[in-house]
Design an enzyme around this catalytic site. Structure first.
Site, PDB file in Angstrom:
ATOM      1  N   HIS A  30      22.443 -30.458 -19.741  1.00  0.00           N
ATOM      2  CA  HIS A  30      23.755 -29.862 -20.174  1.00  0.00           C
ATOM      3  C   HIS A  30      24.707 -31.257 -20.523  1.00  0.00           C
ATOM      4  O   HIS A  30      25.427 -31.515 -19.424  1.00  0.00           O
ATOM      5  CB  HIS A  30      24.173 -29.160 -19.360  1.00  0.00           C
ATOM      6  CG  HIS A  30      23.364 -27.633 -19.190  1.00  0.00           C
ATOM      7  ND1 HIS A  30      22.142 -27.730 -18.312  1.00  0.00           N
ATOM      8  CD2 HIS A  30      23.382 -26.493 -19.726  1.00  0.00           C
ATOM      9  CE1 HIS A  30      21.675 -26.728 -18.355  1.00  0.00           C
ATOM     10  NE2 HIS A  30      22.388 -25.813 -19.115  1.00  0.00           N
ATOM     11  N   GLY A 118      23.398 -23.302  -8.802  1.00  0.00           N
ATOM     12  CA  GLY A 118      22.784 -23.113 -10.048  1.00  0.00           C
ATOM     13  C   GLY A 118      23.590 -21.705 -10.416  1.00  0.00           C
ATOM     14  O   GLY A 118      23.962 -21.530 -11.789  1.00  0.00           O
ATOM     15  N   HIS A 266      26.560 -27.438 -25.117  1.00  0.00           N
ATOM     16  CA  HIS A 266      26.267 -26.799 -23.717  1.00  0.00           C
ATOM     17  C   HIS A 266      25.258 -27.272 -23.014  1.00  0.00           C
ATOM     18  O   HIS A 266      25.360 -27.615 -21.768  1.00  0.00           O
ATOM     19  CB  HIS A 266      26.719 -25.460 -23.591  1.00  0.00           C
ATOM     20  CG  HIS A 266      26.313 -24.697 -22.273  1.00  0.00           C
ATOM     21  ND1 HIS A 266      26.990 -24.481 -21.182  1.00  0.00           N
ATOM     22  CD2 HIS A 266      25.187 -24.396 -22.065  1.00  0.00           C
ATOM     23  CE1 HIS A 266      26.402 -24.025 -20.387  1.00  0.00           C
ATOM     24  NE2 HIS A 266      25.274 -23.821 -20.772  1.00  0.00           N
ATOM     25  N   ARG A 357      21.924  -0.861  16.419  1.00  0.00           N
ATOM     26  CA  ARG A 357      23.068  -1.256  16.031  1.00  0.00           C
ATOM     27  C   ARG A 357      24.060  -1.665  17.277  1.00  0.00           C
ATOM     28  O   ARG A 357      24.805  -2.698  17.642  1.00  0.00           O
ATOM     29  CB  ARG A 357      23.820  -0.734  15.113  1.00  0.00           C
ATOM     30  CG  ARG A 357      24.137   0.634  15.270  1.00  0.00           C
ATOM     31  CD  ARG A 357      25.178   1.381  14.378  1.00  0.00           C
ATOM     32  NE  ARG A 357      25.173   2.777  14.794  1.00  0.00           N
ATOM     33  CZ  ARG A 357      26.382   3.595  14.349  1.00  0.00           C
ATOM     34  NH1 ARG A 357      27.213   2.704  13.767  1.00  0.00           N
ATOM     35  NH2 ARG A 357      26.312   4.645  14.661  1.00  0.00           N
ATOM     36  N   SER A 384      31.327  -0.119  12.343  1.00  0.00           N
ATOM     37  CA  SER A 384      29.970   0.845  12.052  1.00  0.00           C
ATOM     38  C   SER A 384      28.927  -0.142  12.196  1.00  0.00           C
ATOM     39  O   SER A 384      27.768   0.244  12.669  1.00  0.00           O
ATOM     40  CB  SER A 384      30.150   1.285  10.638  1.00  0.00           C
ATOM     41  OG  SER A 384      30.887   2.408  10.427  1.00  0.00           O
ATOM     42  N   GLU A 413      30.636  -7.853  -0.280  1.00  0.00           N
ATOM     43  CA  GLU A 413      29.307  -8.298   0.572  1.00  0.00           C
ATOM     44  C   GLU A 413      28.927 -10.002  -0.112  1.00  0.00           C
ATOM     45  O   GLU A 413      28.622 -10.637   0.932  1.00  0.00           O
ATOM     46  CB  GLU A 413      28.172  -7.281   0.385  1.00  0.00           C
ATOM     47  CG  GLU A 413      28.647  -5.959   0.988  1.00  0.00           C
ATOM     48  CD  GLU A 413      29.457  -5.074   0.330  1.00  0.00           C
ATOM     49  OE1 GLU A 413      29.776  -5.455  -0.644  1.00  0.00           O
ATOM     50  OE2 GLU A 413      30.144  -4.092   0.791  1.00  0.00           O
ATOM     51  N   PHE A 439      23.584  -2.377   1.338  1.00  0.00           N
ATOM     52  CA  PHE A 439      24.366  -3.200   0.634  1.00  0.00           C
ATOM     53  C   PHE A 439      23.706  -4.607   0.545  1.00  0.00           C
ATOM     54  O   PHE A 439      24.578  -5.462   0.057  1.00  0.00           O
ATOM     55  CB  PHE A 439      25.720  -3.202   0.986  1.00  0.00           C
ATOM     56  CG  PHE A 439      26.306  -1.651   0.743  1.00  0.00           C
ATOM     57  CD1 PHE A 439      26.162  -1.154  -0.214  1.00  0.00           C
ATOM     58  CD2 PHE A 439      27.027  -1.200   1.807  1.00  0.00           C
ATOM     59  CE1 PHE A 439      26.325   0.264  -0.438  1.00  0.00           C
ATOM     60  CE2 PHE A 439      27.197   0.242   1.752  1.00  0.00           C
ATOM     61  CZ  PHE A 439      27.069   0.957   0.231  1.00  0.00           C
ATOM     62  N   HIS A 475      23.407   5.644   0.281  1.00  0.00           N
ATOM     63  CA  HIS A 475      23.467   4.943   1.411  1.00  0.00           C
ATOM     64  C   HIS A 475      22.121   4.777   2.222  1.00  0.00           C
ATOM     65  O   HIS A 475      22.276   4.204   3.154  1.00  0.00           O
ATOM     66  CB  HIS A 475      24.543   5.600   2.417  1.00  0.00           C
ATOM     67  CG  HIS A 475      26.045   5.171   2.026  1.00  0.00           C
ATOM     68  ND1 HIS A 475      26.430   5.393   0.597  1.00  0.00           N
ATOM     69  CD2 HIS A 475      27.199   4.683   2.590  1.00  0.00           C
ATOM     70  CE1 HIS A 475      27.670   4.743   0.610  1.00  0.00           C
ATOM     71  NE2 HIS A 475      28.115   4.626   1.823  1.00  0.00           N
TER      72      HIS A 475
HETATM   73  C1  LIG Z   1      25.022 -16.427 -12.384  1.00  0.00           C
HETATM   74  C2  LIG Z   1      24.580 -17.217 -13.450  1.00  0.00           C
HETATM   75  N1  LIG Z   1      24.364 -16.468 -14.674  1.00  0.00           N
HETATM   76  C3  LIG Z   1      23.953 -17.320 -15.918  1.00  0.00           C
HETATM   77  C4  LIG Z   1      23.924 -18.528 -15.564  1.00  0.00           C
HETATM   78  C5  LIG Z   1      23.487 -19.243 -16.833  1.00  0.00           C
HETATM   79  N2  LIG Z   1      24.443 -20.291 -17.508  1.00  0.00           N
HETATM   80  C6  LIG Z   1      24.298 -21.418 -17.165  1.00  0.00           C
HETATM   81  S1  LIG Z   1      25.736 -22.061 -17.633  1.00  0.00           S
HETATM   82  C7  LIG Z   1      26.436 -20.662 -18.547  1.00  0.00           C
HETATM   83  C8  LIG Z   1      27.696 -20.822 -19.195  1.00  0.00           C
HETATM   84  C9  LIG Z   1      28.591 -21.579 -18.448  1.00  0.00           C
HETATM   85  O1  LIG Z   1      29.895 -21.892 -19.336  1.00  0.00           O
HETATM   86  P1  LIG Z   1      30.827 -22.547 -18.701  1.00  0.00           P
HETATM   87  O2  LIG Z   1      31.000 -22.486 -17.031  1.00  0.00           O
HETATM   88  O3  LIG Z   1      32.183 -22.696 -19.539  1.00  0.00           O
HETATM   89  O4  LIG Z   1      30.107 -24.463 -18.676  1.00  0.00           O
HETATM   90  P2  LIG Z   1      30.212 -25.152 -20.175  1.00  0.00           P
HETATM   91  O5  LIG Z   1      29.641 -24.508 -21.279  1.00  0.00           O
HETATM   92  O6  LIG Z   1      31.521 -25.244 -20.079  1.00  0.00           O
HETATM   93  O7  LIG Z   1      29.544 -26.481 -19.674  1.00  0.00           O
HETATM   94  C10 LIG Z   1      25.466 -19.778 -18.465  1.00  0.00           C
HETATM   95  C11 LIG Z   1      25.583 -18.308 -18.746  1.00  0.00           C
HETATM   96  C12 LIG Z   1      24.021 -18.957 -14.517  1.00  0.00           C
HETATM   97  N3  LIG Z   1      23.728 -20.479 -14.271  1.00  0.00           N
HETATM   98  N4  LIG Z   1      24.202 -18.472 -13.195  1.00  0.00           N
END
Ligand SMILES: Cc1ncc(C[n+]2csc(CCOP(=O)(O)OP(=O)(O)O)c2C)c(N)n1
Ligand SMILES: [Mg+2]
Length: 674
Positions: A30, A118, A266, A357, A384, A413, A439, A475
């Site tokens: 990226h 990530g 991107h 618990r 709880s 959570e 949950f 639940h």
């Molecule tokens: C929870 C999650 N969902 C989806 C992704 C896949 N993903 C990686 S970057 C991105 C878009 C991000 O856009 P932005 O945060 O604006 O980054 P930019 O394009 O500006 O680098 C997605 C959907 C991920 N890494 N984590």
């Protein structure tokens, strides 16, 4: 901060060139976001972030959390300028065995990576947890030793993720003024421009949560400096710096026109002539892009010298404080060692026939008294999930008073789990958090990150089975145990179980389970507890055997016809069934299996001794039958649940669903007749 703007822009361009070249060489990654954020990270590392290049893990260091892990090339390039990666290493992005992986998560000691997330959103919530931990430790030891700033970097994706609501709410509510977050607002995300999915006023949203919000040009050195200076001086509020950044800043297409603000940058290399034009435009050599320019090298050598002075002053201050406060200094060292705390378990007073618990509350009460660096949280269920056993011995963390050790997370959570992970990443504290087991579904993405990073967060999950039936089917956990135990079957690449999951059979086994949880410093632990009372296991049960993951329960017959095995409250049901079977002269061995993952770590001889292959086995689980399939195998049958959606008082459900001694008797008789 006398660095000329020209030099700072050159350094940022150097980061852009390196990031773009890394992605180009890897043929994946990226570049766009990294190129947009280069100015901020350069200003942060060359003028603000305080750490010891020779002792990266120093506990009082400022920390930088990169929420958009996809921008890791920006961080790697930055850390290369700071001397933590070589340009040769940068050339191995995303390759087997490389130290520069895609979405790295943790490598503080040698590389200075606190965390990059990530999964978008989790990373900045980790920063919130780290900021809470820093404040708590500051309150415990005093002396202005734990005065570090936690910096977070968030992008459009992180702001859109629901967890940002929890992170924003908590940081604002607690007034975390040691938290400074930069929002790389570049109007572009993966598949669309941000305008296609959001029309919110982000600044107003964060202000409503109580944050100080600054809006700047995120590619302007002076403005970044100014904002960081204000943020550091701000008291009583976290700061959000919204930096309007240009995605792919400096990028050109193959035809020489602008490639800025384009979704295509991107998540793909710039490619061919676009790449060549871009590197040239940024002042680099497309034939030899992996260079740190001499003047940039000098800038960072100079920063290193400044950091030396900053750190010498910090160390001197700490030494003077330590001399006056030797006990606190010793404790601080112990806490950051990550060693398991010394606990006098004999002080835990358990009641017979208690719910697990409630037994957990008895343990937590002692932990609150004996482990001063433990923080326990609950997602608005403390009375709880019985984390109130801990709360009663301390008080809640509140804005302006971080001396308490209980973190009221509110009904959030995933946020709670991520805050606890952030605390663990920060170090110095032992985080635990509680909620209903059902949950855990809301927390699984965080549990996975804790497991991947080998962080010893304790997850307390109560109301472990369908016996919460009066609350209705939503639940009642059924598949959750099988789901979470999958993590026990997954090892980290170091060969350790990535998680320890324990479901104790009675109150004393609960103490033993908590002991294992506290001694486990190498992975998260999940503790699964019952809501209802459970009859205590037969007298003289050897609870120390809990550490083997599975063991023979007291009162089992020496010569036996069948092995009955279960975890949690089903063990007591097996004991009741065995009494009836014995009246028919069927001899039983009862095995409690609080953790199959732990059992599988025992020598094969032990495993075969406890559950000899070929012996008839009957397993009982309030979860999916698959929960016990690995243990029963071809040797018998499992009574479990393979459907959900019931609603009734638990005793009725026990009868209707066959979780009674009588049904154990019936099923085992039937099985042995076959
Ligand atoms: C929870 C999650 N969902 C989806 C992704 C896949 N993903 C990686 S970057 C991105 C878009 C991000 O856009 P932005 O945060 O604006 O980054 P930019 O394009 O500006 O680098 C997605 C959907 C991920 N890494 N984590
Ligand atoms: Mg973006």
């Amino acid at each position: 901060m006398n660095n000329s703007i020209e030099l700072m822009n050159k350094a940022a361009n150097n980061i852009r060139i390196l990031a773009a070249a890394m992605v180009e060489k890897a043929k994946s990654g990226h570049p766009g976001g990294a190129m947009g954020g280069a100015d901020f990270i350069n200003v942060l590392y060359s003028e603000f972030l305080e750490y010891d290049p020779k002792n990266m893990a120093y506990e009082g260091r400022d920390r930088f959390f990169l929420d958009p892990g996809h921008m890791a090339p920006m961080l790697y390039a930055q850390l290369c300028l700071a001397g933590k990666f070589t340009t040769d290493e940068l050339q191995t992005l995303r390759q087997w065995g490389s130290p520069v992986t895609g979405h790295p998560e943790l490598e503080v000691r040698h590389r200075g990576i606190e965390n990059t997330s990530g999964p978008l959103g989790q990373g900045h919530c980790f920063a919130v947890g780290a900021a809470i931990a820093a404040k708590h430790l500051d309150a415990l030891v005093g002396g202005d030793i734990m005065n570090q700033t936690i910096y977070a970097y968030i992008s459009d994706g992180g702001v859109q993720e629901e967890i940002s609501q929890g992170a924003g709410r908590i940081a604002g509510t607690l007034g975390l003024d040691n938290l400074v977050m930069f929002y790389d607002s570049n109007d572009i995300q993966l598949s669309t421009e941000t305008a296609a999915v959001t029309a919110e006023d982000t600044a107003a949203k964060y202000r409503a949560w109580g944050w100080k919000v600054l809006e700047i040009n995120g590619n302007d050195v002076e403005q970044i400096r100014g904002a960081l200076t204000i943020a550091k001086a701000t008291k009583g509020q976290p700061t959000l710096i919204i930096g309007k950044c240009i995605m792919g800043k400096g990028a050109l297409k193959a035809d020489g026109t602008s490639y800025e603000r384009n979704c295509k940058t991107h998540g793909a290399p710039l490619g061919g002539d676009a790449y060549v034009n871009t590197i040239k435009n940024l002042g680099g050599d497309p034939e030899d892009p992996f260079q740190v320019l001499p003047e940039v090298k000098k800038l960072y050598l100079q920063r290193r010298a400044e950091l030396r002075k900053i750190m010498d002053a910090k160390y001197a201050k700490k030494a003077a404080w330590a001399e006056k406060n030797p006990e606190k200094a010793h404790l601080l060292k112990e806490w950051f060692s990550g060693k398991a705390p010394v606990i006098d378990w004999s002080k835990v007073q358990q009641k017979p026939d208690d719910s697990t618990r409630s037994a957990s509350a008895a343990v937590l009460s002692q932990l609150a008294q004996q482990v001063p660096n433990m923080i326990c949280a609950s997602a608005d269920l403390s009375n709880s999930d019985k984390t109130d056993g801990f709360l009663k011995q301390t008080h809640s963390i509140t804005r302006g008073d971080f001396s308490g050790a209980f973190f009221q997370a509110g009904v959030a959570e995933l946020t709670m789990a991520c805050c606890c992970i952030g605390m663990a990443l920060h170090g110095g504290v032992i985080p635990a958090c509680g909620t209903f087991f059902v949950f855990s579904d809301y927390m699984k993405p965080a549990v996975r990150m804790a497991a991947l990073m080998e962080l010893p967060v304790k997850f307390i999950w109560t109301h472990d089975a369908f016996r919460v039936g009066e609350d209705g089917p939503t639940h009642e956990p059924v598949e959750q145990e099988a789901q979470i135990r999958l993590m026990e079957k997954l090892k980290t690449h170091k060969g350790r179980n990535s998680m320890l999951v324990l479901r104790p059979a009675d109150s004393d086994e609960t103490t033993a389970a908590w002991k294992l949880a506290m001694e486990n410093t190498l992975s998260p632990t999940g503790l699964i507890f019952s809501r209802q009372n459970i009859k205590t296991l037969p007298a003289d049960n050897d609870y120390s055997q809990t550490e083997k993951g599975a063991y023979v329960v007291a009162g089992s017959d020496e010569e036996y016809d069948v092995i009955l095995l279960a975890s949690g409250s089903e063990v007591a049901t097996l004991v009741a069934g065995a009494e009836m079977l014995r009246e028919d002269d069927i001899k039983c061995r009862i095995v409690s299996v609080p953790s199959e993952g732990l059992f599988r770590r025992q020598p094969k001889a032990y495993q075969n001794r406890i559950l000899p292959p070929g012996k008839p086995k009957f397993g009982m689980t309030a979860g999916l039958p698959v929960t016990l399939e690995g243990l029963v195998g071809q040797d018998g049958e499992i009574w479990g649940l393979s459907s959900f959606g019931f609603s009734a008082p638990y005793k009725v459900l026990d009868e209707k669903l066959g979780f009674t001694g009588q049904n154990v008797y019936n099923q085992v008789k039937k099985m042995l007749k076959k």
